[in-house]
Scaffold this active site. Structure first.
Site, PDB file in Angstrom:
ATOM      1  N   ASP A 189       0.575  -0.944  -0.138  1.00  0.00           N
ATOM      2  CA  ASP A 189      -0.467  -0.208  -0.259  1.00  0.00           C
ATOM      3  C   ASP A 189       1.014   1.311   0.129  1.00  0.00           C
ATOM      4  OD1 ASP A 189      -2.448   2.747   1.532  1.00  0.00           O
ATOM      5  OD2 ASP A 189      -3.336   0.562   0.686  1.00  0.00           O
ATOM      6  N   TYR A 329      -3.108  11.124   0.901  1.00  0.00           N
ATOM      7  CA  TYR A 329      -3.420  10.839  -0.626  1.00  0.00           C
ATOM      8  C   TYR A 329      -3.128  12.421  -1.037  1.00  0.00           C
ATOM      9  CZ  TYR A 329      -4.809   5.900  -0.004  1.00  0.00           C
ATOM     10  OH  TYR A 329      -5.500   5.151   0.031  1.00  0.00           O
ATOM     11  N   HIS A 384      -4.531  -8.230   0.365  1.00  0.00           N
ATOM     12  CA  HIS A 384      -4.331  -6.807  -0.211  1.00  0.00           C
ATOM     13  C   HIS A 384      -3.694  -6.525   1.517  1.00  0.00           C
ATOM     14  CE1 HIS A 384      -3.157  -2.596  -1.012  1.00  0.00           C
ATOM     15  NE2 HIS A 384      -3.587  -2.749   0.659  1.00  0.00           N
TER      16      HIS A 384
END
Length: 406
Positions: A189, A329, A384
């Site tokens: 990630d 982000y 993930h």
């Protein structure tokens, strides 16, 4: 080589850290907020296409308010050696567990969203004490697990600028401050982007990296995805699959778009309603959400449990960090660098592809992105959150990936 802990007030001091006990009044307030949730109507479809389903989130809320015990998480974290140090004006929290083996290879592990250091707790023991977990003494690691800026018990940046490149430079400072002259880095990630940035910067001592979520889509292919084009005809089957997965993630992972453009706006909801926060954290991607939904339907998935997930959710809540974490982000977005763009690193790199990851990297693209690919393997199971879901398997991957760099 390890450092002597300093208790001075100097900027470079490394200070022991204990998670403060959350007051009982805060635990009660959390339960009361959950009980007071104003629920929306049920989704209008039988699948997950409208997001987190009402049955899943109501069961999560019930369990969180009645059966979940934060004190167990508090105790588990405080049983580990934790520290803080100030780097570039920001307090960085980290776990640092040394192996009993004298020649252990130092490893810094970076988590991502919506994770935390809790995400990596299950790999500490197999990495630091491999002889008890199917490995040999020569496989041992010293493990450093920092909380990303704005996450968990690290400081919340008071100004913009903490993108993966800056975090990578901070991690190099941290490893130097700990006295490590040679080490490796791992991540998935956001940890993937941080590892790639570290490799491009190539600080003294960094031998190589391992990622479980490769940044490898060729720039020309990203252009096709941006334009909404079908997959180019000359792609292999594995490349076509990855093309479709990246295209889907680009346009269907709504949280990423919102956090990349309006983290402050969504942050008011995330900071104010625990059930809203819990639903937001669940909805990372369709595949991962399916795995997590199983936990709250009483069905196991790998080694991760619903308590693990609520430990992580509760950490975001009690530290009030969902907004500061979400800003990463936005910070990445203003750099103009597409997260899926090729890593473009020449330092030795290793990649593990987990079969239930929402984007599965083809070897052909991976070799183009990581110019010195020393290890590439497709794992048998896991998704993930590999460290949570398959800690033993990920530990074995790291032993194999870094064996030639010792």
């Amino acid at each position: 080589m390890s450092v002597t802990i300093e208790n001075s007030a100097g900027a470079a001091a490394i200070r022991p850290f204990t998670i403060p006990e959350i007051p009982e009044t805060e635990l009660e307030a959390l339960r009361a907020r959950i009980a007071a949730t104003r629920w929306p109507s049920k989704e209008l479809v039988a699948d997950r296409s409208q997001g987190v389903q009402l049955a899943t989130i109501t069961e999560l809320a019930r369990y969180w308010a009645t059966d979940y015990d934060w004190r167990k998480c508090e105790a588990e974290l405080n049983a580990l050696p934790q520290f803080t140090t100030n780097i570039d004006g920001l307090d960085v929290h980290f776990i640092h567990v040394r192996s009993p083996q004298p020649d252990a290879l130092p490893l810094i592990v970076s988590h991502g969203w919506p994770g935390s250091v809790i995400e990596q707790l299950k790999i500490i023991e197999p990495l630091t004490n491999p002889t008890e977990h199917g490995g040999t003494a020569s496989d041992a690691f010293d493990v450093v697990i920092p909380s990303l800026p704005g996450y968990g018990f690290s400081g919340k940046p008071a100004a913009t600028g903490w993108d993966p490149d800056r975090i990578a430079r901070a991690w190099a400072v941290l490893m130097e401050r700990l006295g490590y002259t040679r080490y490796v880095a791992q991540g998935g990630d956001w940890g993937t982007a941080i590892c790639a940035a570290m490799a491009r910067q190539a600080p003294a001592g960094l031998l190589g990296i391992h990622v479980n979520f490769a940044q490898m889509v060729p720039l020309g292919v990203l252009g096709h995805i941006r334009n909404g084009d079908p997959a180019p005809a000359d792609l292999s089957d594995a490349e076509k699959r990855a093309y479709g997965q990246v295209a889907f993630a680009t346009y269907r992972r709504g949280y990423g778009v919102i956090q990349g453009t309006r983290p402050q706006t969504i942050g008011y909801s995330l900071a104010d309603t625990p059930v809203g926060l819990a639903a937001w954290l669940l909805d990372h991607d369709a595949t991962t959400y399916g795995h997590l939904a199983r936990l709250f339907a009483g069905q196991p998935y790998g080694a991760i449990t619903r308590d693990d997930w609520l430990d992580n959710t509760s950490l975001y809540w009690f530290t009030n960090t969902p907004t500061s974490a979400a800003r990463l982000y936005w910070q990445q977005g203003i750099t103009g660098r597409n997260f899926n763009a090729p890593a473009d690193v020449s330092l030795p790199a290793a990649v593990t592809v987990f079969p239930e990851e929402y984007v599965q990297a083809p070897r052909s693209w991976t070799e183009q992105a990581y110019h010195n690919l020393i290890y590439f393997h497709k794992a048998e199971q896991g998704g993930h959150f590999a460290a949570w879901e398959q800690p033993q398997l990920l530990s074995e991957e790291l032993r194999a990936a870094f064996r030639t760099l010792r």
